[in-house]
Scaffold this active site. Structure first.
Site, PDB file in Angstrom:
ATOM      1  N   LYS A  78       0.854  -1.195   0.000  1.00 60.06           N
ATOM      2  CA  LYS A  78       0.000   0.000   0.000  1.00 60.06           C
ATOM      3  C   LYS A  78       0.884   1.237   0.000  1.00 60.06           C
ATOM      4  O   LYS A  78       1.913   1.268   0.697  1.00 60.06           O
ATOM      5  CB  LYS A  78      -0.903  -0.042   1.241  1.00 60.06           C
ATOM      6  CG  LYS A  78      -1.927   1.074   1.332  1.00 60.06           C
ATOM      7  CD  LYS A  78      -2.805   0.862   2.567  1.00 60.06           C
ATOM      8  CE  LYS A  78      -3.855   1.937   2.737  1.00 60.06           C
ATOM      9  NZ  LYS A  78      -4.714   1.708   3.917  1.00 60.06           N
ATOM     10  N   SER A 153      -9.623   1.895   3.037  1.00 65.19           N
ATOM     11  CA  SER A 153      -8.760   2.626   2.136  1.00 65.19           C
ATOM     12  C   SER A 153      -7.767   1.742   1.363  1.00 65.19           C
ATOM     13  O   SER A 153      -7.237   2.182   0.346  1.00 65.19           O
ATOM     14  CB  SER A 153      -7.983   3.681   2.927  1.00 65.19           C
ATOM     15  OG  SER A 153      -7.147   3.078   3.886  1.00 65.19           O
ATOM     16  N   SER A 177      -9.723  -0.553   7.151  1.00 64.03           N
ATOM     17  CA  SER A 177      -9.152  -0.407   5.812  1.00 64.03           C
ATOM     18  C   SER A 177      -8.469  -1.637   5.217  1.00 64.03           C
ATOM     19  O   SER A 177      -8.163  -1.639   4.038  1.00 64.03           O
ATOM     20  CB  SER A 177      -8.163   0.758   5.797  1.00 64.03           C
ATOM     21  OG  SER A 177      -8.870   1.939   5.569  1.00 64.03           O
TER      22      SER A 177
END
Ligand code: GLN
Length: 485
Positions: A78, A153, A177
């Site tokens: 990420k 996210s 997330s």
């Protein structure tokens, strides 16, 4: 060779038996990325050349008999975890050109065992959001239905794994997330106990809630990644100084005698009927496997979790994001000699709408006069929520809920209504508030879209929830279904 659907344990075996090489696997992965990325948009950066170099090195390690279960296997990270020499944007204009001079702890660990980093994945700006629509760069699509969101996210990481763009990925989870996008994309995602995985090099959103964890294709792979990334790190003062178990050793075994509680507050009003039905069926399956299930558990403070989260998380964010002033990091507004104007314009142009909303909410909640009424009150309720979990875990080994109240929604459906967006995390937020671990695993489909089931554990009880997840996956094949793209 397009074995894009290989799990870590399958790829590891093929590599060990010399049936494939890491160079072949990495090349196939890069080809797959090129093929699906125009539709999925999961990646901010693809580090192809570097990945091929890492693959060659990994093949050397394997040939010398120095392999590790993750050696030579492609991973996505990420884009809010620092990678030395690779752009780390947080999907924000503010950090659009930021190339970190150091690796995050987890990246260091992966590098040390010869993992192959193929690139960095998209997220909601600074991890604030539930759909990747808050990314300042672009929105990621859900591989199961390209008109829908992948969740957020860590939507880029979840979509990349679901679409076969990497064997696994790392995400971060402040209020859901990892788990919510895992649920939306039909993959397995674990948020470890707060303190289990070092946050060193993770760009801070809300420091008392943030945790890094794996997004994989099954529970065995989660255990393998945890074996590598969990552990004490003196550079993160909240990192737990406990020894790391071998998570792969504890996932086997049946569920007889295990007590699972179903907290009724999580079957919230507005929950999609088909989602609740899928979860009920999955719970039935766990009963078949020998687990004792109690449907009458209550965690009465649950309805306050959303409010508590949206006071504490923005408060911490407002402090953490103060460093983006145009002097120390990233984007800087240069068209003025006036320092205050430069500061104001840097933040005005560098941050997106949601980030600004959070900074304002947080600054307000922390300001003199409101601190006691909001921030302090939220901290007190946080303690109550944690105590309720503690009490429940005196009786139960694990708690079980849906991961989200609905299946993935359409891109654009909730962007004008932040409150609706916030509600998609009602089932995951309380877990970060309590600091306990939870895993989301695929548990069926509703309207042809994946449904995630959340299994919550005691602090440092990752072993138990991985065991429940593994037992379920041994007896079902939801996690094996892959979207056609
Ligand atoms: N969706 C939640 C938020 O917007 C949680 C995000 C996260 O876990 N990083 O804050």
């Amino acid at each position: 060779m397009t074995d894009r659907r290989l799990t870590i344990h399958e790829a590891g075996k093929l590599l060990k038996d010399k049936q494939i090489s890491s160079v072949e696997l990495t090349r196939a992965t890069l080809e797959r990325i090129e093929q699906v990325e125009p539709k999925v948009h999961a990646c901010v950066t693809v580090a192809g050349e570097r990945a091929m170099q890492q693959a060659e090195k990994a093949d050397g390690l394997l040939a010398a008999g120095n392999g590790h279960p993750l050696t030579g296997i492609p991973v996505f990270i990420k884009d809010n975890m620092c990678t030395r020499g690779i752009l780390t944007t947080c999907s924000s204009r503010m950090l659009e050109n930021f190339i970190p001079p150091y690796d995050a702890f987890v990246v260091e660990r992966l590098n040390n065992c010869g993992a192959v980093t193929v690139g960095k994945t998209n997220l909601d700006e600074f991890a604030m959001g539930s759909s990747t629509e808050n990314s300042a760069l672009f929105t990621t699509a859900n591989p199961w239905d390209l008109s829908r969101v992948p969740g957020g996210s860590s939507g880029g990481s979840a979509a990349a794994v679901a679409a076969g763009e990497a064997v696994y990925a790392l995400g971060s989870d402040t209020g859901g997330s990892i788990r919510q996008p895992a649920g939306f994309c039909g993959v397995t995602g674990l948020k470890p106990t707060y303190g289990r995985v070092s946050r060193y090099g993770l760009v801070a959103f809300a420091s008392s809630l943030d945790q890094i964890g794996p997004l994989t294709q099954d529970a065995t792979d989660c255990a393998l990644v945890m074996n590598t990334i969990a552990g004490h790190d003196p550079r993160d003062s909240t990192s737990a100084p406990y020894p790391t178990p071998d998570y792969t050793q504890c996932i086997n075994g049946d569920l007889k005698g295990l007590k699972i509680g179903i907290p009724k507050e999580y079957f919230v009003e507005g929950m999609q009927k088909e989602v609740a039905a899928a979860i009920r069926a999955a719970i039935g399956q766990l009963e078949q496997l020998g687990a004792g299930v109690d449907w009458e558990v209550s965690l009465p403070s649950t309805p306050y979790a959303l409010a508590v989260y949206y006071i504490i998380a923005p408060s911490e964010a407002s402090a953490n994001l103060a460093r983006y002033d145009g002097v120390k990091y990233g984007f800087s507004y240069a068209d003025t000699d006036n320092m205050w104007e430069a500061l104001e314009k840097t933040r005005q142009h560098g941050f997106g709408a949601e980030v600004k909303r959070r900074i304002m909410l947080g600054t307000y909640a922390l300001s003199a006069g409101y601190y006691d009424a909001y921030y302090l009150k939220a901290q007190k309720v946080r303690t109550l929520i944690r105590q309720e979990f503690d009490r429940a875990f005196e009786k139960y080994d694990a708690l079980l809920t849906p991961t989200s109240p609905t299946v993935p929604f359409k891109i654009g459906e909730k962007t004008d209504d932040p409150l609706q967006m916030y509600l998609s995390d009602v089932c995951t937020l309380p877990i970060n508030i309590a600091g306990v671990p939870a895993i989301s695993i695929p548990a069926g489909f509703a309207d042809g879209l994946p449904v995630g089931m959340q299994i919550i554990g005691k602090p440092f009880g990752e072993e138990t929830i991985l065991k429940v997840a593994h037992a379920y996956q041994q007896s079902t094949d939801w996690h094996k279904r892959k979207p056609e793209i």
